[in-house]
Design a protein around this motif. Structure first.
Motif, PDB file in Angstrom:
ATOM      1  N   PHE A  44       0.827  -1.195   0.000  1.00  0.00           N
ATOM      2  CA  PHE A  44       0.000   0.000   0.000  1.00  0.00           C
ATOM      3  C   PHE A  44       0.867   1.254   0.000  1.00  0.00           C
ATOM      4  CE2 PHE A  44      -2.750  -3.294   1.599  1.00  0.00           C
ATOM      5  CZ  PHE A  44      -3.974  -3.002   1.011  1.00  0.00           C
ATOM      6  N   ALA A  45       0.399   2.268  -0.726  1.00  0.00           N
ATOM      7  CA  ALA A  45       1.137   3.529  -0.845  1.00  0.00           C
ATOM      8  C   ALA A  45       0.770   4.481   0.288  1.00  0.00           C
ATOM      9  CB  ALA A  45       0.823   4.189  -2.191  1.00  0.00           C
ATOM     10  N   LYS A  46       1.645   5.418   0.548  1.00  0.00           N
ATOM     11  CA  LYS A  46       1.395   6.456   1.546  1.00  0.00           C
ATOM     12  C   LYS A  46       0.227   7.331   1.096  1.00  0.00           C
ATOM     13  CE  LYS A  46       3.743  10.157   4.060  1.00  0.00           C
ATOM     14  NZ  LYS A  46       5.029  10.892   4.213  1.00  0.00           N
ATOM     15  N   ARG A  47      -0.698   7.605   2.024  1.00  0.00           N
ATOM     16  CA  ARG A  47      -1.839   8.461   1.711  1.00  0.00           C
ATOM     17  C   ARG A  47      -1.458   9.933   1.874  1.00  0.00           C
ATOM     18  NH1 ARG A  47      -6.675   6.470   0.939  1.00  0.00           N
ATOM     19  NH2 ARG A  47      -7.663   8.412   1.589  1.00  0.00           N
ATOM     20  N   ASN A  48      -1.961  10.782   0.965  1.00  0.00           N
ATOM     21  CA  ASN A  48      -1.740  12.216   1.016  1.00  0.00           C
ATOM     22  C   ASN A  48      -3.073  12.920   1.245  1.00  0.00           C
ATOM     23  OD1 ASN A  48       1.148  12.157   0.327  1.00  0.00           O
ATOM     24  ND2 ASN A  48       0.403  11.355  -1.623  1.00  0.00           N
ATOM     25  N   ILE A  49      -3.029  14.206   1.547  1.00  0.00           N
ATOM     26  CA  ILE A  49      -4.258  14.932   1.832  1.00  0.00           C
ATOM     27  C   ILE A  49      -5.198  14.940   0.623  1.00  0.00           C
ATOM     28  CG2 ILE A  49      -3.398  17.211   1.135  1.00  0.00           C
ATOM     29  CD1 ILE A  49      -5.622  16.374   4.211  1.00  0.00           C
TER      30      ILE A  49
END
Length: 218
Positions: free
Chosen positions: A182-187
């Protein structure tokens, strides 16, 4: 009995709580904290600040390290030389990478949790020591999940560390051919897409609702 020497990687509230428990332990001895940044505060725990250079492990030679909310890349030489337990916010072996709890909640997982595993050269691919599982129900909020994990970490991390380092429990190889990363979530990932179905949007908003998340928006 000679106490086992422990170094904590990280300076979060959880890291400090676990550090205090180790200080009070009869079998473990806290050497100190290696922080992500020199500016990280260890208020409330005096005399255990080891700075932010992880190479100090070569000098202090701990029996084991515990990584808690520690996001810096650890040199391969350190990983090969020392046993490091990482607390990963997801159930391994299937859920590796960043923000797996948030992604799992949004995607409708019926079970979320965290894993204590040994670090190796891969991403969240080391041997598993302990897994906590929490059942997600229809009315479960993301805060419910986070609170349950937080409570279990405070209850069991020191116990599991003690049992592992003293040979009472053994780690287990991860057996999976195609794990999810899973990728890092951004705003920007918090924007509601009204083209999704109602059930997905409901989970999406609950996953991001305050105070556990930053909030969803349109």
């Amino acid at each position: 009995m000679i106490k086992k020497k422990i170094i904590i990687l990280g300076g979060s509230a959880l890291a400090k709580e676990i550090g205090k428990q180790i200080i009070d332990s009869k079998k473990l001895s806290l050497i100190g904290f290696v922080k992500e940044k020199d500016g990280d505060s260890l208020e409330g725990i005096k005399g255990f600040d080891l700075g932010s250079d992880i190479l100090i492990l070569n000098e202090l030679n701990p029996d084991l390290c515990i990584a808690l909310d520690y996001h810096k890349i650890i040199p391969e030489g350190i990983i090969k030389s020392f046993r490091i337990i990482n607390s990963h916010g997801g159930i391994l072996p299937d859920n590796r990478g960043y923000h797996t709890l948030g992604w799992g909640f949004i995607n409708g997982y019926r079970e979320l949790g965290y894993t204590l595993h040994l670090m190796d050269e891969g991403l969240d691919s080391g041997d598993v020591i302990y897994t906590f599982r929490y059942t997600v129900k229809k009315n479960t909020t993301f805060a419910d999940v986070k609170n349950a994990i937080d409570l279990d970490q405070k209850k069991n991390i020191v116990r599991v560390t003690d049992d592992y380092i003293n040979g009472k429990i053994r780690s287990k190889k991860q057996k999976i051919r195609y794990p999810k990363y899973f990728a890092k979530r951004n705003i920007s990932d918090c924007m509601i897409n009204w083209n999704n179905d109602a059930e997905f949007i409901d989970r999406f908003i609950r996953a991001l609702s305050l105070p556990a998340g930053p909030g969803a928006f349109t």
